[in-house]
Every structure is written in structure tokens, then in C-alpha cells.
Design a protein around this motif. Structure first.
Motif, PDB file in Angstrom:
ATOM      1  N   SER A 107       0.844  -1.255  -0.012  1.00  0.00           N
ATOM      2  CA  SER A 107      -0.035   0.024   0.074  1.00  0.00           C
ATOM      3  C   SER A 107       1.041   1.374   0.187  1.00  0.00           C
ATOM      4  O   SER A 107       1.887   1.251   0.644  1.00  0.00           O
ATOM      5  N   ARG A 108       0.588   2.309  -0.401  1.00  0.00           N
ATOM      6  CA  ARG A 108       0.914   3.512  -0.463  1.00  0.00           C
ATOM      7  C   ARG A 108       0.814   4.289   0.834  1.00  0.00           C
ATOM      8  O   ARG A 108       1.395   5.468   0.849  1.00  0.00           O
ATOM      9  N   PHE A 109       0.203   3.669   1.868  1.00  0.00           N
ATOM     10  CA  PHE A 109      -0.226   4.202   2.981  1.00  0.00           C
ATOM     11  C   PHE A 109       0.683   3.569   4.249  1.00  0.00           C
ATOM     12  O   PHE A 109       0.301   3.951   5.267  1.00  0.00           O
ATOM     13  N   ASN A 110       1.613   3.058   3.938  1.00  0.00           N
ATOM     14  CA  ASN A 110       2.488   2.492   5.092  1.00  0.00           C
ATOM     15  C   ASN A 110       3.124   3.578   5.712  1.00  0.00           C
ATOM     16  O   ASN A 110       3.576   4.301   5.241  1.00  0.00           O
ATOM     17  N   THR A 111       3.037   3.462   7.261  1.00  0.00           N
ATOM     18  CA  THR A 111       3.658   4.231   8.054  1.00  0.00           C
ATOM     19  C   THR A 111       4.179   3.859   9.221  1.00  0.00           C
ATOM     20  O   THR A 111       4.802   4.725  10.097  1.00  0.00           O
ATOM     21  N   LEU A 112       4.267   2.745   9.308  1.00  0.00           N
ATOM     22  CA  LEU A 112       4.992   2.058  10.368  1.00  0.00           C
ATOM     23  C   LEU A 112       6.451   1.844  10.219  1.00  0.00           C
ATOM     24  O   LEU A 112       6.929   1.334   9.267  1.00  0.00           O
ATOM     25  N   ARG A 113       7.295   2.478  11.157  1.00  0.00           N
ATOM     26  CA  ARG A 113       8.719   2.568  10.875  1.00  0.00           C
ATOM     27  C   ARG A 113       9.489   1.626  11.361  1.00  0.00           C
ATOM     28  O   ARG A 113       9.098   1.293  12.614  1.00  0.00           O
ATOM     29  N   GLU A 114      10.523   0.946  10.926  1.00  0.00           N
ATOM     30  CA  GLU A 114      11.249   0.037  11.537  1.00  0.00           C
ATOM     31  C   GLU A 114      11.782   0.297  13.026  1.00  0.00           C
ATOM     32  O   GLU A 114      11.501  -0.539  13.784  1.00  0.00           O
TER      33      GLU A 114
END
Length: 162
Positions: free
Chosen positions: A14-21
Motif C-alpha cells: 500500500s502507498r499508505f504504510n506508515t510504520l517505521r522499523e
């Protein structure tokens, strides 16, 4: 979970991924897969049981993302969203991307719902993500769950109820 997963692992995102490593790791999540382009994909955490999370869509077949993209274009043309959707990165062949760019320019000038019937023909790249990764991931996950279930069963003769 990732044993025998095809390499490179190709999963629609998705272009809405917001969770960072860094944020996930700081909160105790185990990062299983990630890429420089898409970021974190699969991660896990043990709560009362093992939880597996996906930011990508390993279950998508080759045309799923195309359907979502066409839906988003139709929503733009109908005025249901303010911005024209970006072309999915690395998904269509170059000729399709060029046709879609021309269509976007036209749609931005003549924004109307009926224009969605004039979307150009689209060709998905031959090396696009498919559900092949999902087959392996879900097989491994079910194997993990069945192994955990067997380990939790009471052993015969040691207080098991009949």
C-alpha cells in the motif's frame, strides 16, 4: 515464517504504510522482512499468543493492485478524493506508465466520472508480485500454529481428561 520464501520477496504494498522499523523495534516487535523501497513488511510480536502483522499484501494476485488503482482513479474523477492517485511503483510496464501519464493530464483538466470508461489499456510487468509469496508464508504460519497446538495438548496418561 520466512523459510523458503522466494528471493527476492515480492509483495504488493500500500502507498499508505506508515510504520517505521525503528518504532516497531523499540516497542518489541520482531522485524521479519523489509526493503529500502517499501519499508517494513512482515513483523511479529508475542502477546498471549504469537501475532503476525503484514503491511504488504502477499495475498494479492497479479491484477489486484491494478483494480485498486483503477478504483482510486474513478474516485478522483467522481470528486470523492482530491488528488489523482500515483501510479503504483514498479507495477506497470513503461508504455503503460506513459499512457497513464497522458490520461492523468487529461483527467486533471476534464475531471468527470464518465472519463473512467476511457482509461488506457494497462499491462502489468511480468515480474510483478504475485500470491506465490503468500503460499509459502501462510504454509509456514499454519505449520507454526499446528506445531504450537501440538505442544500445548496434554499428554495421554498425565492427567488428561477423557
Amino acid at each position: 515464517l520466512t523459510q523458503d520464501v522466494p528471493s527476492p520477496l515480492k509483495v504488493s504494498h500500500s502507498r499508505f504504510n506508515t510504520l517505521r522499523e525503528d518504532d516497531l523495534a523499540a516497542r518489541g516487535y520482531e522485524l521479519l522482512t523489509a526493503s529500502p523501497e517499501a519499508g517494513v513488511d512482515i513483523f511479529a510480536r508475542q502477546f498471549r499468543s504469537q501475532f503476525i502483522f503484514f503491511q504488504g499484501h502477499p495475498e494479492y494476485d497479479a491484477l489486484s493492485l491494478q483494480g485498486e488503482y483503477q478504483r482510486d482513479i474513478s474516485r478522483f474523477l467522481a470528486g470523492e478524493r482530491n488528488t489523482y492517485p500515483a501510479v503504483p511503483a514498479g507495477y506497470f510496464d513503461t508504455e503503460t506508465e506513459n499512457r497513464l501519464s497522458v490520461f492523468q493530464q487529461r483527467a486533471s483538466v476534464k475531471r468527470r466520472p464518465a472519463l473512467s470508461t476511457e482509461l488506457p489499456a494497462m499491462t502489468v510487468r511480468a515480474d510483478t508480485a504475485t500470491e506465490a509469496a503468500a503460499t509459502v508464508i501462510f504454509r509456514n504460519w499454519l505449520g507454526y500454529l499446528s506445531g504450537s497446538a501440538r505442544a500445548a495438548l496434554p499428554r495421554a496418561g498425565r492427567g488428561a481428561q477423557r
